[in-house]
Design an enzyme around this catalytic site. Structure first.
Site: not given
Ligand code: ACM
Length: 261
Positions: A38, A110, A143, A170
């Site tokens: 990402e 996203k 992510c 994270v």
């Molecule tokens: C994330 O979605 N980059 C933690």
């Protein structure tokens, strides 16, 4: 099908160097699918929308796109990577690009934005869809989408055999969760994370590495460490992801009871 990923350690804002080191990392192998993290070329923590806008690209433009298009053509591989996408109406999306060797591409924006990403990006408009590459059905999520099992399920129900999952993780739970996402959907998952720390925008984030390739039966085919950047590869058989049988009497999809969900 030979696949590769590159777990990187980008320098915030250093697009050219970040892209060049990603290209260099995979230059010696012959792969049909290569996945990068990402926001792999820009870094993650933007101070504000203006900063993100200055580092974002329109689709089909910019050093990142041109380099990845060239890489795709040279390798005859599908290349998937995360980038900040700016749109004509002033919005910025946290997107993933998938470029094929003929220069055609798909974009996924996203869906589930994480924490302060909401101050920078607009929620994606594309939704989850699959596309074909060399006869294999590919889906993309980014992510934090992992925390919503519907994302992988929606892709799998549309026939995805491989889910590419560019990430900047994270939270510690995702690598384990992706074993379940692969197992419950009978698909390959390729989670590609970054390493390192970012101290910007009033935040301090540590990225956990542990990029991971998981098979439809939940086996971990390859995993990167927490603090090394580097390339990881695996040989996979996408046909295995078409068979949803658990045993002669159970089938992951045919046994679903959506009327009760
Ligand atoms: C994330 O979605 N980059 C933690």
């Amino acid at each position: 099908m030979k696949i590769s990923l590159y777990q990187n350690n980008p320098v915030f804002g250093g697009i050219k160097d970040n892209v060049d080191s990603a290209v260099a990392a995979v230059k010696n192998g012959q792969y049909e699918l290569i996945v990068f993290p990402e926001l792999f070329a820009t870094g993650y923590l933007f101070e504000n929308k203006q900063e993100a806008w200055a580092l974002a690209d329109l689709p089909e433009s910019g050093y990142t796109f041109e380099s990845m298009k060239k890489l795709s053509h040279e390798k005859q591989a599908l290349i998937v990577y995360g980038f900040p996408e700016k749109s004509g109406d002033g919005q910025i999306f946290n997107s993933a690009m998938a470029i094929s060797p003929d220069g055609s591409f798909q974009i996924y924006q996203k869906t589930h934005l994480f924490n302060t990403e909401k101050n920078i990006f607009s929620p994606g408009r594309t939704g989850f869809s699959v596309f074909d590459f060399k006869g294999v059905k590919i889906g993309i999520m980014i992510c934090f989408d992992w925390r919503f099992p519907e994302a992988a399920r929606k892709l799998a129900l549309q026939g995805a055999q491989i889910i590419c999952h560019p990430s900047n993780l994270v939270l510690p739970h995702c690598p384990s969760a992706m074993v379940i996402r692969a197992l419950e959907n009978g698909v390959y998952t390729i989670t590609v994370d970054r390493i390192g720390d970012e101290n910007r925008a009033g935040q301090s984030l540590h990225f956990i590495g542990h990029s991971r390739i998981v098979a439809p039966d939940g086996r971990i085919l390859g995993e990167s460490g927490e603090s090394e950047s580097g390339q990881l590869e695996a040989e996979i058989d996408p046909l295995l992801a078409k068979n949803k049988a658990v045993n002669p009497l159970n089938d992951l999809f045919n046994d679903r009871r959506p009327e009760f969900y």
